[in-house]
Design a protein around this motif. Structure first.
Motif, PDB file in Angstrom:
ATOM      1  N   LEU A 169       0.825  -1.201   0.000  1.00  0.00           N
ATOM      2  CA  LEU A 169       0.000   0.000   0.000  1.00  0.00           C
ATOM      3  C   LEU A 169       0.862   1.256   0.000  1.00  0.00           C
ATOM      4  O   LEU A 169       0.672   2.161  -0.832  1.00  0.00           O
ATOM      5  CB  LEU A 169      -0.922   0.005   1.228  1.00  0.00           C
ATOM      6  N   VAL A 170       1.822   1.339   0.918  1.00  0.00           N
ATOM      7  CA  VAL A 170       2.679   2.521   1.005  1.00  0.00           C
ATOM      8  C   VAL A 170       3.488   2.683  -0.278  1.00  0.00           C
ATOM      9  O   VAL A 170       3.647   3.802  -0.787  1.00  0.00           O
ATOM     10  CB  VAL A 170       3.610   2.431   2.232  1.00  0.00           C
ATOM     11  N   GLY A 171       3.980   1.583  -0.819  1.00  0.00           N
ATOM     12  CA  GLY A 171       4.766   1.659  -2.040  1.00  0.00           C
ATOM     13  C   GLY A 171       3.966   2.219  -3.207  1.00  0.00           C
ATOM     14  O   GLY A 171       4.459   3.064  -3.959  1.00  0.00           O
ATOM     15  N   GLN A 172       2.712   1.784  -3.350  1.00  0.00           N
ATOM     16  CA  GLN A 172       1.888   2.269  -4.452  1.00  0.00           C
ATOM     17  C   GLN A 172       1.423   3.702  -4.232  1.00  0.00           C
ATOM     18  O   GLN A 172       1.152   4.424  -5.188  1.00  0.00           O
ATOM     19  CB  GLN A 172       0.673   1.358  -4.645  1.00  0.00           C
ATOM     20  N   ALA A 173       1.315   4.096  -2.971  1.00  0.00           N
ATOM     21  CA  ALA A 173       0.817   5.435  -2.655  1.00  0.00           C
ATOM     22  C   ALA A 173       1.932   6.446  -2.421  1.00  0.00           C
ATOM     23  O   ALA A 173       1.651   7.628  -2.189  1.00  0.00           O
ATOM     24  CB  ALA A 173      -0.072   5.369  -1.410  1.00  0.00           C
ATOM     25  N   ALA A 174       3.172   6.019  -2.510  1.00  0.00           N
ATOM     26  CA  ALA A 174       4.294   6.865  -2.114  1.00  0.00           C
ATOM     27  C   ALA A 174       4.381   8.176  -2.891  1.00  0.00           C
ATOM     28  O   ALA A 174       4.803   9.198  -2.342  1.00  0.00           O
ATOM     29  CB  ALA A 174       5.609   6.094  -2.261  1.00  0.00           C
ATOM     30  N   ASP A 175       3.991   8.176  -4.149  1.00  0.00           N
ATOM     31  CA  ASP A 175       4.097   9.394  -4.956  1.00  0.00           C
ATOM     32  C   ASP A 175       2.848  10.275  -4.886  1.00  0.00           C
ATOM     33  O   ASP A 175       2.835  11.367  -5.454  1.00  0.00           O
ATOM     34  CB  ASP A 175       4.350   9.030  -6.428  1.00  0.00           C
ATOM     35  N   SER A 176       1.811   9.813  -4.192  1.00  0.00           N
ATOM     36  CA  SER A 176       0.550  10.560  -4.167  1.00  0.00           C
ATOM     37  C   SER A 176       0.038  10.844  -2.754  1.00  0.00           C
ATOM     38  O   SER A 176      -0.476  11.924  -2.476  1.00  0.00           O
ATOM     39  CB  SER A 176      -0.531   9.800  -4.951  1.00  0.00           C
ATOM     40  N   ALA A 177       0.171   9.880  -1.860  1.00  0.00           N
ATOM     41  CA  ALA A 177      -0.378  10.039  -0.509  1.00  0.00           C
ATOM     42  C   ALA A 177       0.404  11.070   0.287  1.00  0.00           C
ATOM     43  O   ALA A 177       1.641  11.063   0.296  1.00  0.00           O
ATOM     44  CB  ALA A 177      -0.375   8.706   0.227  1.00  0.00           C
ATOM     45  N   GLU A 178      -0.314  11.956   0.940  1.00  0.00           N
ATOM     46  CA  GLU A 178       0.312  12.983   1.778  1.00  0.00           C
ATOM     47  C   GLU A 178       0.082  12.715   3.259  1.00  0.00           C
ATOM     48  O   GLU A 178       0.786  13.266   4.105  1.00  0.00           O
ATOM     49  CB  GLU A 178      -0.254  14.353   1.399  1.00  0.00           C
ATOM     50  N   HIS A 179      -0.896  11.867   3.553  1.00  0.00           N
ATOM     51  CA  HIS A 179      -1.262  11.662   4.953  1.00  0.00           C
ATOM     52  C   HIS A 179      -1.822  10.256   5.122  1.00  0.00           C
ATOM     53  O   HIS A 179      -2.665   9.828   4.336  1.00  0.00           O
ATOM     54  CB  HIS A 179      -2.319  12.695   5.344  1.00  0.00           C
ATOM     55  N   MET A 180      -1.337   9.530   6.108  1.00  0.00           N
ATOM     56  CA  MET A 180      -1.882   8.215   6.435  1.00  0.00           C
ATOM     57  C   MET A 180      -2.271   8.182   7.895  1.00  0.00           C
ATOM     58  O   MET A 180      -1.455   8.466   8.768  1.00  0.00           O
ATOM     59  CB  MET A 180      -0.876   7.103   6.125  1.00  0.00           C
ATOM     60  N   MET A 181      -3.534   7.846   8.126  1.00  0.00           N
ATOM     61  CA  MET A 181      -4.040   7.692   9.486  1.00  0.00           C
ATOM     62  C   MET A 181      -3.956   6.225   9.849  1.00  0.00           C
ATOM     63  O   MET A 181      -4.724   5.407   9.314  1.00  0.00           O
ATOM     64  CB  MET A 181      -5.480   8.214   9.558  1.00  0.00           C
ATOM     65  N   LEU A 182      -3.047   5.870  10.717  1.00  0.00           N
ATOM     66  CA  LEU A 182      -2.813   4.468  11.074  1.00  0.00           C
ATOM     67  C   LEU A 182      -3.754   4.083  12.211  1.00  0.00           C
ATOM     68  O   LEU A 182      -3.350   3.798  13.334  1.00  0.00           O
ATOM     69  CB  LEU A 182      -1.346   4.261  11.452  1.00  0.00           C
ATOM     70  N   ILE A 183      -5.030   4.095  11.883  1.00  0.00           N
ATOM     71  CA  ILE A 183      -6.084   3.841  12.863  1.00  0.00           C
ATOM     72  C   ILE A 183      -7.161   2.976  12.213  1.00  0.00           C
ATOM     73  O   ILE A 183      -7.140   2.737  11.015  1.00  0.00           O
ATOM     74  CB  ILE A 183      -6.719   5.150  13.376  1.00  0.00           C
ATOM     75  N   GLY A 184      -8.105   2.533  12.990  1.00  0.00           N
ATOM     76  CA  GLY A 184      -9.201   1.727  12.482  1.00  0.00           C
ATOM     77  C   GLY A 184     -10.030   1.243  13.642  1.00  0.00           C
ATOM     78  O   GLY A 184     -10.287   1.993  14.584  1.00  0.00           O
ATOM     79  N   LEU A 185     -10.434  -0.030  13.621  1.00  0.00           N
ATOM     80  CA  LEU A 185     -11.248  -0.572  14.706  1.00  0.00           C
ATOM     81  C   LEU A 185     -10.399  -1.309  15.739  1.00  0.00           C
ATOM     82  O   LEU A 185     -10.920  -2.119  16.507  1.00  0.00           O
ATOM     83  CB  LEU A 185     -12.331  -1.505  14.139  1.00  0.00           C
ATOM     84  N   GLY A 186      -9.134  -1.022  15.761  1.00  0.00           N
ATOM     85  CA  GLY A 186      -8.247  -1.591  16.772  1.00  0.00           C
ATOM     86  C   GLY A 186      -7.487  -0.484  17.486  1.00  0.00           C
ATOM     87  O   GLY A 186      -7.485   0.665  17.053  1.00  0.00           O
ATOM     88  N   GLU A 187      -6.870  -0.817  18.591  1.00  0.00           N
ATOM     89  CA  GLU A 187      -6.014   0.122  19.313  1.00  0.00           C
ATOM     90  C   GLU A 187      -4.606   0.043  18.718  1.00  0.00           C
ATOM     91  O   GLU A 187      -3.967  -1.022  18.756  1.00  0.00           O
ATOM     92  CB  GLU A 187      -5.983  -0.240  20.801  1.00  0.00           C
TER      93      GLU A 187
END
Length: 362
Positions: A62-80
């Protein structure tokens, strides 16, 4: 590259295109589905979650494919997040790819050692979730957590961040619900005085689990920003949803990170169908959208969010919210669902060394 990606998304949003020539700016990445608390307002009580973490293969793909476009990643979800043994490594991995990151925590594991290690990763933003100003309300909504322990963990983390002059933006947040509604002022007063806290935020519950009511069809005059800007929601197992609300409302995934390229998922048949209906003012025909409680921002705000870097947008979002509601333009700039329209979120921006120091709680 990211500026050009953002510019292409802006043009596509303004033209209401269903097929996008660029990738989302943000992603919500659930690195773990494991949690140590029971919270009555959490959808994990409706959709049982596996005790599992995201694999390195899925995360790095995911990070590799998004590396040139993603500016922000929220490392959250339904877990702690701190139940993910690799959470520190994941924050650093994002940083190595020049992607800013965010965590939100219940604070039960945020001892001094974890605090120091986290601040050393260069994390950009952390939300400290603390749903109440009294032991009774807090422990009702955060079953399994101790009021004093979590409060002290958060105060220590903020103070340590201040002493180390770390760049991490610290936001203490309370979700306003029936049992803590009368504690807002005490909550704000206490956390405003804690050194190292940058913002105090009181927001409404948008999960629609405790007050099930979504947007009427007439509310969908503006297309949802999630479909053009992101964030998309990536579950621990690699399944991708249009947004976090879509999973919580029982929607189907639109792809899988391990099976399809990010570009294919972002422009899948279902994503294009949703954009087409949103662009034509028919979003109410989409089941998950008709039951969604998320606030819908005015197109001008969405366009502005595509002009600035994702990290800047994340820092400005609470301020924009505060200004919109304070000036009573909420219905004009931020359209809440029926479930939350009767109340206004309260946000406090704290700046400078005169914010005060930690004191005893109310």
């Amino acid at each position: 590259m990211r500026f050009w990606n953002r510019w292409k998304l802006l043009r596509a949003y303004l033209a209401r295109r269903e097929r996008l020539p660029a990738l989302p700016l943000e992603h919500i990445v659930e690195t773990t589905a494991t949690c140590n608390l029971y919270c009555p307002m959490c959808v994990r009580e409706t959709y049982k979650q596996p005790k599992a973490d995201m694999s390195d293969e899925i995360f790095e793909r995911l990070v590799g494919q998004a590396a040139d476009s993603a500016e922000h990643m929220m490392l959250i979800g339904l877990g702690e997040p701190f139940m993910d043994p690799k959470i520190f490594d994941r924050v650093e991995y994002c940083r190595r790819h020049n992607i800013s990151s965010l965590l939100s925590t219940n604070g039960t594991f945020l001892d001094e050692a974890a605090s120091r290690r986290l601040l050393a990763t260069g994390l950009d933003h952390i939300t400290l979730s603390f749903d109440g100003a009294t032991r009774e309300s807090f422990e009702y909504y955060r079953k399994g957590a101790r009021f004093e322990k979590v409060r002290d963990n958060f105060v220590r983390f903020a103070a340590l961040k201040h002493r180390l002059k770390a760049r991490t933006q610290v936001v203490v947040q309370m979700v306003r619900m029936d049992r803590n509604r009368d504690e807002v002022e005490d909550f704000r007063r206490f956390w405003k005085a804690v050194e190292g806290v940058d913002q105090v935020r009181v927001k409404e519950d948008e999960s629609n689990l405790m007050r099930p009511a979504g947007h009427p069809a007439s509310d969908w005059k503006w297309p949802c920003h999630y479909l053009w800007r992101g964030p998309m929601y990536v579950k621990q197992d690699g399944h991708v949803y249009p947004c976090c609300q879509s999973y919580m409302l029982g929607g189907a995934p639109v792809g899988h990170v391990g099976e399809s390229a990010l570009e294919e998922i972002w422009n899948s048949t279902e994503m294009r169908r949703m954009r087409r209906l949103h662009a034509s003012g028919r979003a109410g025909e989409i089941d998950i959208c008709s039951r969604c409680c998320t606030t819908i921002p005015h197109p001008a705000l969405v366009a502005a969010s595509l002009v600035f870097h994702g990290r800047t947008v994340r820092r400005l979002l609470p301020v924009v919210e505060r200004l919109a509601y304070f000036s009573r333009l909420g219905r004009g700039w931020l359209r809440p669902s029926q479930a939350v329209a009767s109340s206004e979120p309260e946000l406090v921006q704290i700046k400078g060394p005169d914010a005060g120091s930690a004191r005893r709680p109310p």
